[in-house]
Every structure is written in C-alpha cells, then in structure tokens.
Design an enzyme around this catalytic site. Sequence first.
Site: not given
Ligand SMILES: *Cc1c(COP(=O)(O)O)cnc(C)c1O
Length: 380
Positions: A46, A272
């Site tokens: 993702k 800045y």
């Molecule tokens: C992002 C996510 C994962 C993976 O999680 P990590 O902590 O990065 O291993 C697994 N399941 C769901 C539903 C997620 O949103």
Amino acid sequence: MTQPNNTGVPLAAPRREAVIDLDAFRHNVRTLSELAKPAETMLAVKADAYGHGMLPLARAALESGATSLAVLDIPAALALREAGITAPIFAWMHDPDALFREAADADIDLGISAVWQLDAIAASGASRAPRVHLKVDTGLSRNGATEADWPQLVQSAIDYDAQGVLTLHAAWSHLADASPEDDEIALARLHKAVAVAEGLGARFALLHLAASSAGIRMPEARLGLVRFGIAAYGISPFDDRSARDLGLRPVMTLRAPVVSVKRVPHDHGISYGYTYRTDGESTLALVPLGYADGIPRIASGTGEVQLRGRRYPIAGRIAMDQFVIDVGDDAVEVGDEVVVFGTGDEGEPTAEDWAGYADTIGDEIVARVGARVTRVYRGE
Ligand SMILES: *Cc1c(COP(=O)(O)O)cnc(C)c1O
C-alpha cells in the site's frame, strides 16, 4: 534502471534519488516468510509500497516468499492486475463509489467491514463472486464490525454466499500494537467473533490478524497468514529493537548532490529565521531536498546527513526544497553526494534514525519521500 515514479510527475532536476535495494527487500521477505511459516505471507505494498514503488516491490515480494499482496483500495489492486500480477490481492478500504464490479471481475479479494459494502457487491453486476474477508473491530476502532454489528454482517455474507453473489472466505482484524496484553485481548476477540460466526453457520477457510509487529513477536497471532509491511522494507516495528537486531536490511537510500558551496564568516545566520549561526568562518553546502520531498521540517536542528563519510547536522530550518549543512573547514565540492539515510553500514543515518530526529516512526519517513525523488532500482 531509472524510472519516473508512478505519480506521473516528470523527472525533476537536480537529481534527487531514492535508491531501492531489491536484494535487501527480497532478503527481508524471505526472512519474514520463513519466520511466519506455516502461516502464509501477504506483503503490504500500500501507499506505493511505503514510498518505494508498488510494482517492482510487489514483484520482488512474490519472488521471495510472499504468496499474496495487500493494498489499501481497489484502484491499486487493479493496477497490480493490469501489470500482470496473478497472485491473490487484498483490498479493504472502500467508499460508496468503490469499483466492486471491476474488483470482482479482476478476482480481487475484498476486506469487508459493513453490510452496505456487501449490498454494493450484490448490486454491482459482477460476472464472478469475489472472495470476501469479513473484518472484526478487535479494538483499533478504525473499520471492522463492532461486536454488536458482527452477527448481522456475518448473516448477510452467509445469505449472499448462498445466492452465489460472493464467497465468504476469511475473518480478519488489525492490531493496535498498544501493548502485548492488548494484542492478546484483540486475538481473543477475533476468536470469539469467529465462534459467533460459526454459530450462525459461517465457515472460514482463513483467519488473519498480525502485521509486522505481532508477526514477529506473537506466534499465536500468525494464524493462517501474516500481513507483513514495514519490516520487509527494513525498518523495525519496535522502538527497542532495530532492523539490524532483527536481521533485516534497510531497503531505501535517500541521496542528492551538493548544489552550492560557499565560505561564510563567523556569526552568519542560516536559512529562514536564522535559527542557526556559524560559530566561526565556515563552509556551507546546499542540499536540494526539503519538506516537499519528505524531509520533515521538525527535524531542523536535530537531523543529520552524511557527506564524504562524515556526519553533519542540518544547519537551520529545512525549507520546502532544500537544506544547508555547515561543514566547518572540511572539504566539499558541488556534486558531492549527500546521503540523508541509508543502510547505516557506512555510518550514514538510517530511516530509523530519522524517525528519532523527527519524533515519528520510520514508516512515515519512507512513505513521505516525495514525487520529485526518482526511484532507482538495484538488483532487478
Ligand atoms: C499497513 C497494514 C499492514 C502492514 O502493517 P505493518 O505494520 O507495516 O507491517 C497490515 N494490515 C493492514 C490492515 C494494514 O493497514
């Protein structure tokens, strides 16, 4: 190979690069999938594979022990299918306009949290019955059915399954990682919800709960499948253990060339707000990465980078497109490479170090690396 990132933003000058070590990623996926066995490994790609680039990482994951992929939503799942990936793909975030027909026709596994989603699948006119994974809220309080809503969700899925609209495949949840005790309570809630569903006549081929943290430290939560994410990118899910401690290798190195060098006098204000002043005559080097590229502005004053094998703190505020380092009397030339974070093997900071500088988690450091940064793949 060099390619523009998949956001469609053209290659930008100067050359800002995130070098992605696919061999390190494959090593991590192999390590984690061996650890999880006999549970299967689903790899989370993702958010453009946590900023690393979805397609190359998805392919590398499937080459090295993962048997399925997780993305947030249906469009990302369809993009993987269009690229020719045939492995199971799981997507769980849907809005009322979600493309359930396209998802079902492309054989995407759907995470389902509410009856309206099942109704939308039934009304979608899909030519095949998608596999659905019913989500229970075991404490995280994001999506997933509450204990009160669960029986109705299950009953609806059973009915649609009997009508051939969908295949009821799995029950699942996601942990809050609040504490080991809280995660044990969540696991018990999942088992209880499964018992309730079985009492209604449901049969699940698969249960899943754990992501990286519980997948590594909580064997009883691995169930049929672990959804590994951050650990596969070589960043520890734990505060008190580094990726190195876990035998995992950082995958992304973020770097850019020095684009300006100048000598300035003592007590010279930098960037800045002049929050930093030289404490003697000094040499400044300008690095063309800023918060638009994901360098957290809050790390102004704490962040460090590596140049010519030495670490230097960022001098003054991180700006949108650039930051300055003060190298004192050390040598530096335009074109020298500055490593913001990398493996740590040569003394450079890691993304975990940057999480410390910015009071966040390594996930946010890599996932926010921006669209102007070219992803360069090694080990294809
Ligand atoms: C992002 C996510 C994962 C993976 O999680 P990590 O902590 O990065 O291993 C697994 N399941 C769901 C539903 C997620 O949103």
